[in-house]
Structure formats: structure tokens, C-alpha cells
Scaffold this active site. Structure first.
Site, mmCIF file in Angstrom:
data_model
loop_
_atom_site.group_PDB
_atom_site.id
_atom_site.type_symbol
_atom_site.label_atom_id
_atom_site.label_comp_id
_atom_site.label_asym_id
_atom_site.label_seq_id
_atom_site.Cartn_x
_atom_site.Cartn_y
_atom_site.Cartn_z
ATOM 1 C CG HIS A 1 -4.364 0.524 -8.232
ATOM 2 N ND1 HIS A 1 -5.713 0.509 -7.947
ATOM 3 C CD2 HIS A 1 -3.794 1.348 -7.319
ATOM 4 C CE1 HIS A 1 -5.936 1.293 -6.916
ATOM 5 N NE2 HIS A 1 -4.795 1.812 -6.511
ATOM 6 C CG ASP B 1 2.935 4.182 -4.010
ATOM 7 O OD1 ASP B 1 2.920 5.278 -3.438
ATOM 8 O OD2 ASP B 1 2.163 3.251 -3.724
ATOM 9 C CG HIS C 1 -2.061 0.827 1.276
ATOM 10 N ND1 HIS C 1 -2.460 1.616 0.233
ATOM 11 C CD2 HIS C 1 -2.945 1.120 2.298
ATOM 12 C CE1 HIS C 1 -3.506 2.341 0.588
ATOM 13 N NE2 HIS C 1 -3.822 2.057 1.844
HETATM 14 N N1 CMC Z 1 4.695 -6.962 -10.522
HETATM 15 C C1 CMC Z 1 4.558 -8.161 -11.125
HETATM 16 N N2 CMC Z 1 3.401 -8.847 -11.210
HETATM 17 C C2 CMC Z 1 2.322 -8.297 -10.634
HETATM 18 C C3 CMC Z 1 2.378 -7.048 -9.987
HETATM 19 C C4 CMC Z 1 3.611 -6.376 -9.953
HETATM 20 N N3 CMC Z 1 3.727 -5.189 -9.357
HETATM 21 N N4 CMC Z 1 1.142 -6.743 -9.515
HETATM 22 C C5 CMC Z 1 0.363 -7.759 -9.843
HETATM 23 N N5 CMC Z 1 1.065 -8.706 -10.522
HETATM 24 C C6 CMC Z 1 0.558 -9.940 -11.120
HETATM 25 C C7 CMC Z 1 0.295 -10.999 -10.046
HETATM 26 O O1 CMC Z 1 1.420 -11.791 -9.828
HETATM 27 C C8 CMC Z 1 -0.866 -11.729 -10.646
HETATM 28 O O2 CMC Z 1 -0.353 -12.581 -11.658
HETATM 29 P P1 CMC Z 1 -0.976 -14.069 -11.866
HETATM 30 O O3 CMC Z 1 -2.378 -13.804 -12.335
HETATM 31 O O4 CMC Z 1 -0.098 -14.688 -12.864
HETATM 32 O O5 CMC Z 1 -0.930 -14.719 -10.516
HETATM 33 C C9 CMC Z 1 -1.674 -10.652 -11.367
HETATM 34 O O6 CMC Z 1 -0.717 -9.630 -11.692
HETATM 35 C C10 CMC Z 1 -2.793 -10.068 -10.524
HETATM 36 O O7 CMC Z 1 -2.206 -9.629 -9.281
HETATM 37 P P2 CMC Z 1 -2.963 -9.606 -7.898
HETATM 38 O O8 CMC Z 1 -1.965 -9.693 -6.809
HETATM 39 O O9 CMC Z 1 -4.076 -10.601 -7.920
HETATM 40 O O10 CMC Z 1 -3.607 -8.165 -7.953
HETATM 41 P P3 CMC Z 1 -4.184 -7.359 -6.721
HETATM 42 O O11 CMC Z 1 -5.261 -6.511 -7.238
HETATM 43 O O12 CMC Z 1 -4.504 -8.284 -5.610
HETATM 44 O O13 CMC Z 1 -2.931 -6.488 -6.239
HETATM 45 C C11 CMC Z 1 -1.430 -4.727 -5.873
HETATM 46 C C12 CMC Z 1 -2.830 -5.127 -6.395
HETATM 47 C C13 CMC Z 1 -1.313 -3.206 -5.924
HETATM 48 C C14 CMC Z 1 -1.287 -5.172 -4.418
HETATM 49 C C15 CMC Z 1 -0.352 -5.412 -6.759
HETATM 50 O O14 CMC Z 1 -0.467 -4.971 -8.086
HETATM 51 C C16 CMC Z 1 1.058 -5.174 -6.228
HETATM 52 O O15 CMC Z 1 1.510 -5.924 -5.370
HETATM 53 N N6 CMC Z 1 1.778 -4.114 -6.755
HETATM 54 C C17 CMC Z 1 3.084 -3.778 -6.241
HETATM 55 C C18 CMC Z 1 2.932 -2.970 -4.970
HETATM 56 C C19 CMC Z 1 2.477 -1.539 -5.239
HETATM 57 O O16 CMC Z 1 2.965 -0.874 -6.128
HETATM 58 N N7 CMC Z 1 1.516 -1.097 -4.410
HETATM 59 C C20 CMC Z 1 0.989 0.285 -4.498
HETATM 60 C C21 CMC Z 1 -0.427 0.305 -4.950
HETATM 61 S S1 CMC Z 1 -1.001 1.935 -5.435
HETATM 62 C C22 CMC Z 1 -1.017 2.899 -4.029
HETATM 63 C C23 CMC Z 1 -1.641 2.315 -2.822
HETATM 64 O O17 CMC Z 1 -2.695 1.703 -2.876
HETATM 65 O O18 CMC Z 1 -1.062 2.474 -1.781
#
Ligand code: CMC
Length: 437
Positions: free
Chosen positions: A307, A363, A268
Site C-alpha cells: 500500500h 483487497d 486500486h
Molecule cells: N507484490 C510484490 N512486490 C510489491 C508489491 C506487491 N504487491 N507491491 C509493491 N511491491 C514492491 C515493488 O516492486 C517495489 O520494489 P522495488 O523497490 O524493489 O522496486 C516496492 O515494493 C515498492 O513498490 P511501489 O510500486 O513503489 O509502491 P507504491 O506505493 O507505488 O504501490 C501499490 C502501492 C498498492 C500500487 C502496490 O503495492 C501494488 O501494486 N500492490 C498490488 C495491488 C493491490 O493490492 N492494490 C490494492 C491497494 S489497497 C486498496 C486500494 O487502494 O484500492
């Protein structure tokens, strides 16, 4: 168009139910009537991580994740970033409308004059180790404010609420700056109420022996815009924490501490800190392709990418990219920008990211600006918290005014043991690992 209902046939019983659809949503409580017998509990929704569950009706922030649209109270984020100020945007989020001049004057005056904090907070600060993370300190200090303002417990009194909202918006920069100065071993700098909100924050961070600190107008403006961009983002993890804790009628200082704690996590608001660590680890542009390959193999995530809601470019990231140029004209270009641009280019063209609709989020570029402005990485989530405070408070206020809301209390599907009898220690035999988990 047909009726605004959903017909559900329960194939266990052959019975059909008609369930109302409002705003594209069904009430999961309506599923409870679907039972196989009179003593059956009824059907529940199962939605781990709330990926498809609306927890409230809200008039504050609108996001269209497919189109990359973000609006506060209907106003596009681009227009607010260009024409508003952080304090005015905070007013808008909390009150629902942009202020007229007298309201604006009162609001700014009140926030400006609540910036000082009780001196006992200094003693609390002294208790932290020299290398304590400023976000850990901020979480504790926000919670500690609750003990200074016991009247804040009267959360059903709108006037009392208003007072605490002013206090929290006014005092968070002071707490944040104090946490920073402590972590640097620097003497604390007190608020200067003649400066703007962002200008005063810079004063409390950077003031040394000069009689009056003069913030650089470009950096002051850039920081103000960054705060606007972070001010709200509907039902994200930290806001849900604010609402969830607030729903137990805890005072807003405790609820805000909980929200800040939720924001601290690397998935986050802690992501901006991780982005900088990641860019430093990549080191040079030529290492970018190999790094992206490792991300694709699932070794780690590309921080600042992806996201839950945006399946398009995060509009905040676009604005931040533009501000970066203005900031770099003052501070000099951050060399990590080239690595970030190279990462973004490869990722946006790569099938792995395209298929999963992963784009830069807020971010990805904010940390590069913060670093150029002189903030250490540990301060990035603190800056995020400072910007998000009005959003947390607007959502808290809305939740308390919402007649449909009550204490947040999700259900579960129990998957553990059925009833079993206690075994005295002498008679216990080891339980196979799988059965115990
Ligand atoms: N790098 C590589 N792969 C990713 C990433 C990433 N940053 N984010 C998602 N994926 C992949 C994930 O591995 C999954 O692949 P598969 O379907 O093959 O298993 C797919 O994309 C869907 O990911 P998810 O984890 O189910 O998606 P989510 O909606 O649960 O997660 C998130 C959203 C923001 C937690 C995630 O994208 C992430 O971990 N990003 C990196 C951390 C980040 O930048 N966070 C800041 C978010 S914006 C500001 C805030 O909210 O604070």
C-alpha cells in the site's frame, strides 16, 4: 524548538530564502520566488504520482500508515465497524458528526426514497453486450445520471448539492444491481424500501420469484460492515479523480463516474478481483512457495499486498479477516482461504516483503468473503465503488467549500523537442526511434 521555517540556500546564486513550515509542510508556491534571474520561472516541486505532495487540507479521514490507524472524522474504523451502520457512517463522513435521532431518521428516509432510477436507464443497460463487465456498466450509468438531473450542474448551491449526494448514495446500489442482473441475463429486481441499505442491495441482486426477499441477517450485516470499511480512504487515486474532475465544476454524477473509472484499475479497487484470480491460479497450498518465488523474481505482483500509505497491516484487512469467520459459518468455508493464509504467512516472514513493508491490504481477504457470499469476481470492484461513494461525495463537498481550492492543474517539466519547423510529407526522412520517443 526553533522557528517554523526552512532556510533554503540557492547555490546557483548564493541567495538564501526563508520559507514557512505549517503542519510539517511547505507551500510549493513559496519555491517560485527562488530564481536565477528576473525572467526565470522559479523553482517548482517535481513529484510524479504525488508521493510526497498534499493536495488539500482535509478534516475527513486520518490514516497513520506506520501504525496501521484509520479514523473517519476521528472515530476509529474498528469502533465504526463494530457499532455503526453504513448509512450512519456515510452521514458522519459527509456531515462531520454522528447524527442525532431526528437527523438519522431523515437521512435514512431520504436515502431510502431515492433508490429508484429513471426507467430510461433500462434502455441504456440493454445496449450493453451480454458479457459486459459490471464495473464498465456502472461507470457509464453513473455518468448517464448526469443527463437525467441537469439541475445538478448548480454545484455552488448547497441545497442542490445535498440533493445529488442523497441521489448518488441511494441510486448506486440500484445501478450496481441492475448491471449485475444484466450481465447474468436476469430480470431486474426493483428496490424494496422496507429493507436496510445492504439488505435492499442483496434483494436487488438475488430476488427471484419470492414475493418478499429476506436477506440473511449475518450476510446483510457483513456486507454493511464491508461497506463501512471501504467508505473513505483520504486522497487515494479514485478520490483524487473525484476532486480533480469536480474541481472543473463538472456535476457530481460525472465526477463520480470518473472516480469509479479510477477505482476500476487493478492497482486500486480492481485488486480484489485480481486477488481471486491469483488464488485460483495458485490452486493449492503446496504451490504457494513457488508462486511467492516468482513474485520475488518480479514476474508479477502479489495482489492484495502492499500500500502506498500503510507500511503496517491494513486495519481494514484485520477486520475483514474476522468477519470472514462469521460469513463462513453461514456459507461454508471458502477453500481459497487456506491458500490466502499460506500466502500471507510466507510473505510476512520473507525478507523481500519485510524489507519493503508489504502487508495484506483491504483487497486481500474481501474477495474471499464476496465469493463465499455468491458474488462473481467481476462484481468485487463494483462493491468497492458502492462502499466508497459517501467518501467521494464527502471529499467533493469539502473541496467545493474550500476557499483555497481551484481547478486542479498540475505543472510539468517539458522534455520534448525545442521549436522546429513543419516538414512536408514528401521531404520527411525517418526519425531514429530514440529521438522520436
Ligand atoms: N507484490 C510484490 N512486490 C510489491 C508489491 C506487491 N504487491 N507491491 C509493491 N511491491 C514492491 C515493488 O516492486 C517495489 O520494489 P522495488 O523497490 O524493489 O522496486 C516496492 O515494493 C515498492 O513498490 P511501489 O510500486 O513503489 O509502491 P507504491 O506505493 O507505488 O504501490 C501499490 C502501492 C498498492 C500500487 C502496490 O503495492 C501494488 O501494486 N500492490 C498490488 C495491488 C493491490 O493490492 N492494490 C490494492 C491497494 S489497497 C486498496 C486500494 O487502494 O484500492
Amino acid at each position: 524548538m526553533g522557528k517554523n521555517t526552512l532556510s533554503i540556500t540557492d547555490n546557483r546564486t548564493g541567495k538564501t530564502y526563508e520559507i514557512e513550515v505549517t503542519d510539517g509542510t511547505i507551500r510549493t508556491m513559496d519555491l517560485r520566488q527562488i530564481k536565477v534571474s528576473d525572467d526565470d520561472f522559479g523553482v517548482m516541486g517535481y513529484d510524479p504520482a504525488f508521493t510526497n505532495t498534499a493536495s488539500c487540507r482535509s478534516r475527513i479521514t486520518f490514516i497513520d500508515g506506520e501504525k496501521g490507524i484509520l479514523q473517519y472524522r476521528g472515530y476509529p474504523i474498528e469502533q465504526l465497524a463494530e457499532q455503526s451502520t453504513f448509512l450512519e457512517t456515510a452521514y458522519l463522513l459527509i456531515h462531520g458528526e454522528l447524527p442525532m435521532q431526528p437527523q438519522q431518521d431523515d437521512w435514512v428516509e431520504s436515502i431510502t426514497h431515492h433508490t429508484f432510477i429513471h426507467e430510461n436507464i433500462r434502455k441504456l443497460l440493454e445496449g450493453f453486450r451480454y458479457d459486459a463487465h459490471p464495473m464498465g456498466m456502472l461507470v457509464s450509468l453513473l455518468g448517464a445520471l448526469s443527463t437525467f438531473y441537469p439541475e445538478a450542474k448548480a454545484i455552488r448551491d448547497p441545497e442542490v448539492r445535498k440533493h445529488q449526494i442523497h441521489r448518488l448514495i441511494a441510486k448506486t446500489p440500484t445501478l450496481a444491481a441492475f448491471a449485475y442482473r444484466h450481465s447474468r441475463g436476469l430480470p431486474l429486481a426493483y428496490p424494496d424500501n422496507e429493507l436496510s441499505y445492504a439488505g435492499n442491495f442483496l434483494n436487488m441482486l438475488w430476488k427471484m420469484s419470492e414475493v418478499k426477499f429476506k436477506p440473511h441477517p449475518v450476510l446483510e450485516k457483513a456486507l454493511d460492515v464491508l461497506f463501512i470499511l471501504h467508505a473513505d480512504h483520504e486522497q487515494n487515486c479514485s478520490t483524487s479523480a473525484m476532486r480533480g474532475v469536480g474541481s472543473s465544476e463538472a456535476d457530481p454524477f460525472c465526477a463520480a463516474a470518473a472516480a469509479a473509472a479510477a477505482l476500476y484499475g487493478p492497482l486500486h479497487g480492481g485488486a480484489n478481483e485480481q486477488v481471486l484470480r491469483m488464488l485460483a491460479e495458485v490452486g493449492t497450498v503446496k504451490n504457494v512457495p513457488a508462486y511467492v518465488e516468482r513474485v520475488k523474481k518480479g514476474e508479477f505482483r502479489l495482489m492484495g499486498f502492499g500500500h502506498r500509505v500503510y507500511k503496517n497491516y491494513d486495519p481494514r484487512a484485520l477486520i475483514i479477516k474476522r468477519i470472514a469467520d462469521e460469513v463462513f459459518e453461514v456459507t461454508g468455508r471458502n477453500p481459497l482461504l487456506d491458500i490466502a493464509l499460506a500466502l500471507e504467512k510466507i510473505a510476512l516472514e520473507d525478507d523481500y516483503f519485510v524489507k519493503r513493508q508489504l502487508y495484506p491490504n483491504v483487497d486481500f481477504y474481501s474477495g474471499i468473503i464476496y465469493q463465499a457470499m455468491g458474488f462473481p469476481v467481476e462484481m468485487y470492484p463494483v462493491l468497492f465503488a458502492l462502499g466508497r461513494m459517501p467518501g467521494w461525495l464527502a471529499q467533493w463537498e469539502e473541496m467545493l467549500e474550500d476557499k483555497e481550492q481551484k481547478i486542479a492543474r498540475p505543472r510539468q517539466i517539458y522534455t520534448g523537442y525545442a521549436k522546429r519547423d513543419y516538414v512536408p510529407l514528401a521531404k520527411r526522412v525517418p526519425v531514429p526511434a530514440q529521438a522520436a520517443s
